[in-house]
Design a protein around this motif. Sequence first.
Motif, PDB file in Angstrom:
ATOM      1  N   GLU A  85     -44.959 -23.195 -17.118  1.00 46.35           N
ATOM      2  CA  GLU A  85     -44.735 -24.124 -16.005  1.00 46.35           C
ATOM      3  C   GLU A  85     -44.788 -25.578 -16.467  1.00 46.35           C
ATOM      4  O   GLU A  85     -43.967 -26.400 -16.040  1.00 46.35           O
ATOM      5  CB  GLU A  85     -45.782 -23.876 -14.913  1.00 46.35           C
ATOM      6  N   THR A 110     -41.597 -26.443 -18.480  1.00 49.34           N
ATOM      7  CA  THR A 110     -40.437 -26.421 -17.584  1.00 49.34           C
ATOM      8  C   THR A 110     -40.410 -27.670 -16.706  1.00 49.34           C
ATOM      9  O   THR A 110     -39.350 -28.278 -16.497  1.00 49.34           O
ATOM     10  CB  THR A 110     -40.463 -25.158 -16.706  1.00 49.34           C
ATOM     11  N   THR A 111     -41.562 -28.061 -16.178  1.00 48.72           N
ATOM     12  CA  THR A 111     -41.635 -29.265 -15.343  1.00 48.72           C
ATOM     13  C   THR A 111     -41.324 -30.510 -16.153  1.00 48.72           C
ATOM     14  O   THR A 111     -40.573 -31.389 -15.711  1.00 48.72           O
ATOM     15  CB  THR A 111     -43.030 -29.384 -14.707  1.00 48.72           C
ATOM     16  N   ALA A 117     -39.502 -30.687 -18.872  1.00 39.36           N
ATOM     17  CA  ALA A 117     -38.078 -30.650 -19.214  1.00 39.36           C
ATOM     18  C   ALA A 117     -37.226 -31.118 -18.041  1.00 39.36           C
ATOM     19  O   ALA A 117     -36.239 -31.843 -18.225  1.00 39.36           O
ATOM     20  CB  ALA A 117     -37.672 -29.240 -19.635  1.00 39.36           C
ATOM     21  N   SER A 118     -37.591 -30.725 -16.834  1.00 35.61           N
ATOM     22  CA  SER A 118     -36.852 -31.137 -15.647  1.00 35.61           C
ATOM     23  C   SER A 118     -36.941 -32.645 -15.441  1.00 35.61           C
ATOM     24  O   SER A 118     -35.943 -33.308 -15.120  1.00 35.61           O
ATOM     25  CB  SER A 118     -37.396 -30.400 -14.418  1.00 35.61           C
ATOM     26  N   ILE A 119     -38.134 -33.213 -15.652  1.00 38.61           N
ATOM     27  CA  ILE A 119     -38.326 -34.659 -15.511  1.00 38.61           C
ATOM     28  C   ILE A 119     -37.516 -35.403 -16.567  1.00 38.61           C
ATOM     29  O   ILE A 119     -36.836 -36.401 -16.278  1.00 38.61           O
ATOM     30  CB  ILE A 119     -39.820 -35.019 -15.613  1.00 38.61           C
ATOM     31  N   TRP A 120     -37.576 -34.927 -17.824  1.00 33.54           N
ATOM     32  CA  TRP A 120     -36.814 -35.557 -18.903  1.00 33.54           C
ATOM     33  C   TRP A 120     -35.323 -35.546 -18.595  1.00 33.54           C
ATOM     34  O   TRP A 120     -34.637 -36.559 -18.771  1.00 33.54           O
ATOM     35  CB  TRP A 120     -37.064 -34.822 -20.224  1.00 33.54           C
ATOM     36  N   ALA A 121     -34.810 -34.388 -18.175  1.00 29.24           N
ATOM     37  CA  ALA A 121     -33.373 -34.253 -17.931  1.00 29.24           C
ATOM     38  C   ALA A 121     -32.905 -35.241 -16.869  1.00 29.24           C
ATOM     39  O   ALA A 121     -31.843 -35.861 -17.002  1.00 29.24           O
ATOM     40  CB  ALA A 121     -33.051 -32.824 -17.514  1.00 29.24           C
ATOM     41  N   GLU A 122     -33.701 -35.410 -15.823  1.00 30.03           N
ATOM     42  CA  GLU A 122     -33.326 -36.333 -14.748  1.00 30.03           C
ATOM     43  C   GLU A 122     -33.378 -37.784 -15.224  1.00 30.03           C
ATOM     44  O   GLU A 122     -32.455 -38.564 -14.972  1.00 30.03           O
ATOM     45  CB  GLU A 122     -34.261 -36.130 -13.557  1.00 30.03           C
ATOM     46  N   LYS A 149     -28.069 -32.578 -19.467  1.00 28.42           N
ATOM     47  CA  LYS A 149     -27.984 -31.319 -18.731  1.00 28.42           C
ATOM     48  C   LYS A 149     -29.190 -30.429 -18.971  1.00 28.42           C
ATOM     49  O   LYS A 149     -29.673 -29.754 -18.063  1.00 28.42           O
ATOM     50  CB  LYS A 149     -26.700 -30.591 -19.129  1.00 28.42           C
ATOM     51  N   GLN A 150     -29.667 -30.383 -20.216  1.00 32.02           N
ATOM     52  CA  GLN A 150     -30.802 -29.517 -20.513  1.00 32.02           C
ATOM     53  C   GLN A 150     -31.649 -30.135 -21.616  1.00 32.02           C
ATOM     54  O   GLN A 150     -31.163 -30.901 -22.446  1.00 32.02           O
ATOM     55  CB  GLN A 150     -30.350 -28.113 -20.914  1.00 32.02           C
ATOM     56  N   ARG A 196     -43.717 -40.332 -13.268  1.00 33.98           N
ATOM     57  CA  ARG A 196     -43.263 -39.037 -12.763  1.00 33.98           C
ATOM     58  C   ARG A 196     -44.232 -37.922 -13.136  1.00 33.98           C
ATOM     59  O   ARG A 196     -44.478 -37.006 -12.345  1.00 33.98           O
ATOM     60  CB  ARG A 196     -41.869 -38.732 -13.318  1.00 33.98           C
TER      61      ARG A 196
END
Length: 310
Positions: free
Chosen positions: A119, A122-123, A125-130, A135-136, A159
Amino acid sequence: EYLGRNDEQVKIRGFRIEPGEIEACLTVHPQVRDAVVVATGEGSAKRLVAYVQSEADEPLASTLRAHVAATLPEYMVPSAFVRLDAFPLPPNGKLDRRALPAPDDAALAHQAYEAPQGELETTLASIWAELLGVKQVGWHDSFFALGGHSLLAMRLISRVRTALGIDLAIRTLFEAPTLAGLAHHLLKRDGIQKNSFSVLLPLRPTGSHPALFCIHPALGLSWSYMELSNYLPPNQPLYGLQARGLDGISPLASTLDEMVSDYLEQMRRVQPKGPYCLLGWSFGGNVAHSMAVRLEHQGEKVALLALLDS
């Protein structure tokens, strides 16, 4: 009438940079026939982009980034590396900078993709991508290699604090810039393992001095006190007290008195008798003060009550 500089020097985030110095570094690499470095964007979004003439090579961006980073400081390493067969030249033979294509995702220095695990990763990675507009983000990707810089790092810290309740130090990001490295640092540094949400958090459980017990701010987590250990003597034990219920299993405390009773019981498991040393930050200062009052009413000695911004 000021028309501008007659050289190519640019200023990015307070650093004066000669693109020609970066271009010279790039052309030393055997894969590069020619190179042009330009500054794109405005304000905090301004960044360096390198355009190189070379043969097609999938890991080219990562290869060239490592090459430049080995010679030049981090602020001179381009955020993206765009491969071109030839530079756009108008009839006068000078480079047409406006015709240079915008970098795409392939121009960033990605590592071989390996999916985030757990978790926390994954969290992150999502913050970095945004934030970085990619894309990933894979396990081995670096925040700075994907276009991150100090101002984006400050947004990342905000964030992370909002999403995870962790106060991430900017120095930590520079020390562990990859996704895997940062997650590992946050989870395992100074004994933080899978007990990250336990009420009693052993940040540094050994030492000859009386332990320092740090009470969480309003977020409920005491992870931010990990950095405090760097400023304390090596023989100073350090514990964090965190809100019960962050693990999603135990119920949250309904009153301050209930919280104080819980924390005193947890504290006495590792130190049955005083003198006690307490530290509270923000809301935690109110809890620490109430704990000190309760301890003195019980005949215990409180050697230290430290309140930070309470």
